[in-house]
Design a protein around this motif. Structure first.
Motif, short mmCIF file in Angstrom:
data_model
loop_
_atom_site.label_atom_id
_atom_site.label_comp_id
_atom_site.label_asym_id
_atom_site.label_seq_id
_atom_site.Cartn_x
_atom_site.Cartn_y
_atom_site.Cartn_z
N LEU A 46 44.72 39.82 44.95
CA LEU A 46 45.11 40.62 43.79
C LEU A 46 45.31 39.75 42.55
N PHE A 47 45.92 38.59 42.75
CA PHE A 47 46.13 37.68 41.62
C PHE A 47 44.82 37.14 41.09
N ILE A 48 43.88 36.80 41.95
CA ILE A 48 42.61 36.25 41.47
C ILE A 48 41.76 37.33 40.81
N VAL A 49 41.85 38.56 41.30
CA VAL A 49 41.15 39.68 40.65
C VAL A 49 41.75 39.92 39.26
N THR A 50 43.07 39.86 39.16
CA THR A 50 43.72 40.02 37.86
C THR A 50 43.30 38.91 36.90
N THR A 51 43.27 37.68 37.40
CA THR A 51 42.85 36.55 36.58
C THR A 51 41.44 36.76 36.06
N THR A 52 40.53 37.07 36.95
CA THR A 52 39.12 37.25 36.58
C THR A 52 38.95 38.40 35.60
N THR A 53 39.63 39.50 35.86
CA THR A 53 39.53 40.67 34.99
C THR A 53 40.03 40.36 33.58
N VAL A 73 40.32 37.42 32.08
CA VAL A 73 39.46 36.45 31.41
C VAL A 73 38.17 37.13 30.93
N MET A 74 37.56 37.93 31.79
CA MET A 74 36.32 38.62 31.40
C MET A 74 36.57 39.60 30.26
N LEU A 75 37.65 40.36 30.34
CA LEU A 75 37.99 41.31 29.29
C LEU A 75 38.21 40.59 27.96
N ASN A 76 38.90 39.48 28.01
CA ASN A 76 39.16 38.73 26.78
C ASN A 76 37.88 38.15 26.20
N VAL A 77 36.97 37.70 27.05
CA VAL A 77 35.68 37.18 26.57
C VAL A 77 34.91 38.29 25.86
N VAL A 78 34.85 39.46 26.47
CA VAL A 78 34.14 40.60 25.87
C VAL A 78 34.78 40.98 24.53
N LEU A 79 36.09 41.08 24.53
CA LEU A 79 36.79 41.44 23.29
C LEU A 79 36.56 40.42 22.18
N ARG A 80 36.58 39.16 22.51
CA ARG A 80 36.37 38.13 21.49
C ARG A 80 34.93 38.08 21.02
N TYR A 81 33.99 38.24 21.93
CA TYR A 81 32.57 38.13 21.57
C TYR A 81 32.10 39.33 20.76
N PHE A 82 32.45 40.52 21.23
CA PHE A 82 31.93 41.73 20.59
C PHE A 82 32.84 42.28 19.49
N PHE A 83 34.13 42.12 19.63
CA PHE A 83 35.05 42.75 18.69
C PHE A 83 35.85 41.75 17.85
N LYS A 84 35.59 40.47 18.06
CA LYS A 84 36.25 39.40 17.30
C LYS A 84 37.78 39.48 17.36
N TRP A 106 48.17 37.67 25.00
CA TRP A 106 48.93 37.21 26.16
C TRP A 106 48.06 37.01 27.40
N SER A 107 46.78 37.31 27.31
CA SER A 107 45.93 37.29 28.52
C SER A 107 45.79 35.90 29.13
N GLU A 108 45.70 34.89 28.32
CA GLU A 108 45.53 33.53 28.86
C GLU A 108 46.74 33.09 29.66
N GLU A 109 47.92 33.41 29.15
CA GLU A 109 49.15 33.04 29.86
C GLU A 109 49.29 33.80 31.18
N VAL A 110 49.00 35.09 31.15
CA VAL A 110 49.09 35.90 32.37
C VAL A 110 48.01 35.48 33.37
N ALA A 111 46.80 35.23 32.87
CA ALA A 111 45.71 34.80 33.76
C ALA A 111 46.04 33.46 34.42
N THR A 112 46.61 32.55 33.66
CA THR A 112 47.00 31.25 34.22
C THR A 112 48.08 31.42 35.28
N GLY A 113 49.08 32.24 34.99
CA GLY A 113 50.14 32.49 35.98
C GLY A 113 49.59 33.12 37.25
N CYS A 114 48.71 34.09 37.09
CA CYS A 114 48.11 34.74 38.26
C CYS A 114 47.26 33.75 39.05
#
Length: 162
Positions: free
Chosen positions: A19-26, A28-39, A44-52
């Motif tokens: 569950l933690f690795i799925v949360t991490t992957t999700t 990170v991928m969501l943040n990549v999409v948001l940054r690439y397409f929506f700038k 808080w995603s990086e901190e939560v992904a790192t903790g997970c």
């Protein structure tokens, strides 16, 4: 229901690590999409992904220990007779119990120190992440005790997992 609960209890480290690795992957991928397409991104995603990710690593380590999946070199021991193998197995169990117990003790100290330190983005206690070390090595200490007792009582079953 009882069977499902038993299966959950036997595999809870793997379940939560997954569950933690799925949360991490999700995240990170969501943040990549948001940054690439929506700038933009989730601040808080990086901190939560790192903790997970940290939790998944330590719970995975405990699961690997329980399943005897960690790498070990037993070339010389495999050449020995059964009595020597039994003795070496018990000695290794004792050494691992001492190491895991000591790291558990150090984790308690570390957790007490990190309890008052907030995380940079969310400002929650660092103990939220640091407690993964304590949980993991506590589990490994418990498994070490179980392995030791089993290997003393039933040395022929020493290669079995819990």
């Amino acid at each position: 229901m009882g069977r499902t609960l038993k299966k959950f209890m036997i595999n809870f480290e793997e379940i939560f690590a997954s569950l933690f690795i799925v949360t991490t992957t999700t995240l990170v991928m969501l943040n990549v999409v948001l940054r690439y397409f929506f700038k933009t991104g989730i601040y808080w995603s990086e901190e939560v992904a790192t903790g997970c990710f940290v939790w998944s690593v330590f719970l995975g380590a405990a699961a690997g220990y329980k399943r005897k999946a960690h790498v070990g070199v037993d070339m010389l021991v495999s050449l020995a007779n059964d009595k020597i193998k039994e003795l070496v197995t018990v000695i290794v169990d004792i050494i691992l119990l001492v190491i895991n117990g000591y790291i558990t003790y150090i984790a308690v100290i570390y957790l007490r120190l990190s309890y008052t330190k907030p995380t940079p983005v969310l400002g929650i206690s660092s103990a939220t992440i640091s407690s993964s070390i304590l949980v993991s090595f506590s589990l490994m200490s418990i498994y070490s005790i179980l392995f030791l007792v089993r290997d003393i009582r039933h040395p022929e079953r020493s290669q079995e997992v819990l």
